[in-house]
Motif scaffolding. Structure first.
Motif, PDB file in Angstrom:
ATOM      1  N   THR A  42       0.832  -1.208   0.000  1.00 11.68           N
ATOM      2  CA  THR A  42       0.000   0.000   0.000  1.00 11.68           C
ATOM      3  C   THR A  42       0.867   1.259   0.000  1.00 11.68           C
ATOM      4  O   THR A  42       0.644   2.183  -0.797  1.00 11.68           O
ATOM      5  CB  THR A  42      -0.923   0.008   1.236  1.00 11.68           C
ATOM      6  OG1 THR A  42      -1.798  -1.118   1.161  1.00 11.68           O
ATOM      7  CG2 THR A  42      -1.745   1.278   1.297  1.00 11.68           C
TER       8      THR A  42
ATOM      9  N   ALA B  90      -4.186  -1.913   7.166  1.00  7.12           N
ATOM     10  CA  ALA B  90      -4.926  -0.642   7.201  1.00  7.12           C
ATOM     11  C   ALA B  90      -4.638   0.113   8.491  1.00  7.12           C
ATOM     12  O   ALA B  90      -4.464   1.348   8.486  1.00  7.12           O
ATOM     13  CB  ALA B  90      -6.420  -0.915   7.074  1.00  7.12           C
TER      14      ALA B  90
ATOM     15  N   LEU C 289      -6.079   0.907  -0.342  1.00  6.38           N
ATOM     16  CA  LEU C 289      -5.437  -0.215   0.325  1.00  6.38           C
ATOM     17  C   LEU C 289      -5.166  -1.279  -0.738  1.00  6.38           C
ATOM     18  O   LEU C 289      -6.073  -1.675  -1.470  1.00  6.38           O
ATOM     19  CB  LEU C 289      -6.346  -0.767   1.422  1.00  6.38           C
ATOM     20  CG  LEU C 289      -5.705  -1.716   2.439  1.00  6.38           C
ATOM     21  CD1 LEU C 289      -4.715  -0.971   3.310  1.00  6.38           C
ATOM     22  CD2 LEU C 289      -6.785  -2.354   3.314  1.00  6.38           C
TER      23      LEU C 289
END
Length: 849
Positions: A39, A343, A361
């Motif tokens: 990410t 996350a 993400l």
């Protein structure tokens, strides 16, 4: 057999829960790491690609825009003439010249803004006659800077600091404080700004004066005209390139930056995956333990299957199918948890101030496949040995329960193998500790540590009896419960060993790293106090070069009795490029305390040079040796060795007088300035020096204690991060203890029922289980701490070859804390199994089989 395997999974849901959790945690760490790094990497790459959206070709020094710096001889420059020729190319529609460098901006509170090294200054290129606009930096407020004393700020920095058009901002390029008026605020796709840094724009002539030289650029970028490809534009540009420069397409620049970002992220990814691997390795013990106990408890059932016609292969397959189901469930759940961890880590970076570019993400196929394969493979492999053992049980022997004890031969074989591994690992580690350099010793040290750990794991059942027996006097204090707990903990040495080994590995790593970090910090403290006699060192906050004006300001300060800059300049000695360090030959002896093996600082002027012993030995120099040198400006000279000293990490290399070095430097700058004050180091002296330098947030004024503390902060941060990552392995170890005790309680239900029937109270049963857990955990803790101290010592011997001040420091307080942690793990892990044991119905337990 498939139906039988699935039935067994559903029949033992509670017992398999801890195994699922152990695998889940390890897989979650792996998938979370992959998701997080993918990410962040994707966000930076997309941000950087935006920065090249208007670049089809870049002209720069060969090897990159920084490659021309830091080498002796003539340096490649991109002049105004090169830019003008580029503008005349038929395939170029827009041509931009850029120059950049470090620019530290202070907020309204006087503190440094941004992330230090990410504080950047650049030019606003307005084209010929300064009448155009720079498409890279569209202005959202005000206008672009047009003359000296004017700057523009990126929008994110303006919002963070509260600066508005018309305000005066304090900033520093290389030491002296500047006060410039903010005339504009702009938006940008610069990845540096997206990551939380600052970007300050100057007019082109001011930026050239600050970061390069008048009329010179770091890079010239071209945008192709309609109908012209990047390859065609590059072909045209080849004709105008000066010597030592190259043309690079925008596509290649974006690709190279993407690779650089990926490479920078790979280090963090590898580090986190190592700890995920440790967690999974620890989880293997739990899985193997669980399936071993399940197989043992189902001996008669498996024997019956063999008796009615099931083959060994079918029994093995049945157990492996159970492991496959458990591994699949745990892997899928771990993948889902890992996405959440990824996350959360990204959000956490925002919370601690490490800004990340916006982006989605990223859960790519590699994260999914790796997570699922890891969880399933680890579980199935860990269950393979118990499955084989189950298949080998003869039906008649199993039904009569004569198979339970391990044969003497198997124990002798196991102990012999363990002893061989432990001896080989110890020998490798001791051999690595005798090597001269860390590069030579890294591989044998790592290999030896791994082999020794495996050997200790194999030997742990043998060690459990004498080590746990040593706790007998203490256990007697608890009466019958203590005696039973000690006997239970050594009743099945293999199970005790597998449970304790999980904790042993985690504490080995934690203790070893703590010993190494403490010892290295002690060595650095010694260097800071032994190498320098100076009261203070002055440097830039990001350790970029200081301007000579800083040195001149300090010389005018009445409280300073001696000062010396430390300048760095590349020079060619023989066929190699070395960095010469320029110092004040008259005062350097008052500011440093180096151990000379021959010669001294006396008379360090003209062509005299002092060198560290390592350099002198490698080049076979001694006092009086002369050697030719090519300076930074390409001019030649001859230097004579007047002293040889013992170097260290703080001070090493070739030292000569600034009067000799300065004329050959392109730009006279210092890495730091050392000063000695009349009254020594004190808060008032430090405050006075900071005031004399304009209370500049970009400049650090550090005494020896400050220097040591700043290095200590780095080690403390690294150590805390390692503790946090290793905590995952400890959590998995806790699950292992809980799992073993819970299944042990189930296995001993009849025995516990009998104990309750003959008068042992529920409180006594709870105490028995808790003490058993405590003994097993302390056993693992003692082994882990012992191995950790040994590894810390051996790795330290390797470090000492390149860090002479290194000496072993054993942090007894922390080791005591780690032992207490092991005890706490045991007590915590025993809560549920102890409660479950105490609640057993004695009559039902006695009737159980």
């Amino acid at each position: 057999m498939l139906r039988t395997a699935l039935r067994n999974v559903f029949a033992h849901k509670a017992r398999l829960l801890m195994t699922v959790l152990a695998v889940l945690l390890g897989v979650a760490f792996v998938s979370g790491t992959l998701v997080f790094t993918s990410t962040i990497s994707d966000a930076y790459q997309k941000s950087s690609e935006k920065g090249f959206s208007n670049v089809d070709l870049a002209l720069e020094p060969s090897g990159g825009k920084e490659s021309g710096r830091g080498a002796p001889g003539k340096q490649t420059r991109l002049s105004q003439a090169t830019l003008d020729k580029a503008r005349d190319l038929p395939g170029a529609s827009t041509v931009t010249g850029s120059v950049s460098g470090f620019a530290a901006l202070a907020g309204k509170d006087g503190k440094l803004v941004g992330e230090g090294w990410q504080s950047t200054g650049a030019n606003y290129y307005a084209g010929p006659g300064e009448k155009g606009k720079d498409a890279r930096y569209p202005m959202s407020e005000g206008r672009a800077p047009q003359r000296g004393g004017e700057i523009a700020l990126d929008q994110k920095t303006a919002e963070r600091t509260g600066y508005k058009v018309g305000d005066t901002a304090r900033l520093s390029i290389d030491g002296p404080v500047r006060k410039d008026r903010v005339v504009g605020v702009f938006t940008t796709d610069d990845g540096n700004v997206a990551a939380g840094g600052t970007l300050v724009l100057f007019d082109t002539s001011t930026a050239q004066r600050l970061f390069s030289a008048p009329g010179q650029y770091d890079q010239v970028t071209l945008e192709a005209a309609a109908g012209t490809s990047q390859a065609e534009l590059k072909s045209q540009a080849q004709k105008i390139l000066p010597d030592g420069a190259e043309a690079v397409t925008g596509k290649k620049l974006a690709s190279e930056q993407s690779k650089a970002i990926e490479k920078s992220m790979s280090g963090m990814q590898t580090g986190m995956l190592v700890f995920a691997g440790i967690s999974l390795f620890v989880g293997i013990f739990i899985i193997a333990n669980t399936f071993t106990m399940l197989v043992t408890q189902r001996t008669k059932e498996l024997a019956l299957l063999r008796a009615v016609g099931a083959s060994r292969r079918q029994v093995t397959r049945s157990v492996l199918i159970e492991a496959l189901v458990v591994g699949t469930v745990a892997a899928v759940a771990g993948l889902a948890a890992g996405v959440g961890i990824g996350a959360a880590l990204r959000s956490l970076m925002g919370e601690i101030g490490a800004t990340v570019p916006d982006g989605p993400l990223v859960v790519d196929s590699s994260a999914v496949v790796t997570s699922l394969v890891t969880g399933i493979v680890v579980t199935v492999l860990a269950a393979w040995l118990p499955a084989r053992r189950a298949a080998k049980i003869p039906p008649v022997a199993a039904m009569s329960s004569v198979h339970a004890t391990a044969t003497v031969r198997s124990l002798v074989v196991r102990n012999s193998i363990g002893a061989l591994f432990a001896a080989a690992g110890t020998a490798l580690v001791l051999y690595a500790a005798t090597l001269d350099s860390a590069g030579e010793g890294d591989l044998p040290m790592g290999l030896g540590a791994a082999v020794l750990l495996i050997g200790m794991f194999v030997l742990t059942p043998l060690l459990s009896r004498p080590v746990i027996a040593a706790a007998a006097p203490l256990m007697r204090v608890f009466g019958v419960s203590g005696k039973l707990a000690r006997q239970n903990s050594v009743r099945n040495p293999r199970r005790t060993a597998a449970t304790a080994s999980a904790l042993m590995i985690g504490l080995t790593l934690i203790t070893g790293m703590t010993v190494i970090a403490g010892s290295v910090q002690e060595a650095i403290d010694k260097m800071a106090t032994q190498s320098f006699k100076a009261d203070y060192t002055i440097s830039m906050a990001n350790f970029t070069p200081l301007a000579p004006q800083v040195e001149k300001k300090l010389e005018r300060d009445g409280q300073i009795t001696a000062s010396s800059p430390m300048r760095n300049s590349p020079a060619r000695v023989g066929k190699e490029v070395e960095y010469m360090t320029g110092v004040n030959g008259e005062t350097i002896g008052e500011l440093t305390d180096l151990d000379f093996t021959s010669g001294s600082f006396d008379g360090l002027t003209g062509d005299k040079v002092v060198v560290d012993k390592k350099t002198a030995d490698s080049r076979k120099w001694k006092v009086g040796s002369a050697f030719p040198v090519v300076y930074e400006d390409g001019k030649k000279g001859t230097l004579t060795v007047s002293g040889v000293y013992k170097g260290n990490e703080m001070l090493q290399g070739m030292l000569l007088d600034t009067g000799t070095l300065d004329p050959h430097m392109e730009r006279i700058t210092s890495m730091q300035v050392m000063v000695k004050t009349a009254d020594g180091a004190s808060e008032s002296a430090k405050s006075s020096l900071e005031k004399a330098l304009g209370n500049n947030p970009a400049i650090l004024v550090q005494d020896r204690e400050d220097l040591s503390e700043s290095i200590a902060e780095i080690f403390t941060l690294m150590l805390n991060m390692l503790y946090g990552l290793l905590a995952m392995a400890v959590i998995v170890a806790v699950l292992g203890v809980v799992n073993t005790l819970a299944m042990s309680v189930f296995e001993r239900s009849q025995e516990i029922g009998m104990l309750r029937a003959i008068g042992l109270e529920r409180r006594g049963v709870k105490r028995m289980v808790r003490l058993e857990s405590l003994v097993i955990s302390l056993f693992g803790g003692v082994l882990g701490i012992g191995l950790g101290v040994f590894f810390g010592w051996s790795a330290g011997e390797l470090i000492a070859s390149s860090l002479p001040q290194y000496s072993l420091v054993v942090p007894w307080e922390r080791i005591g804390l780690f032992l207490a942690l092991a005890a706490a793990v045991g007590m915590l892990a025993a809560l549920w199994p102890a409660r479950r044991a105490a609640k057993l119905n004695m009559l039902a337990a006695i009737k159980s089989e």
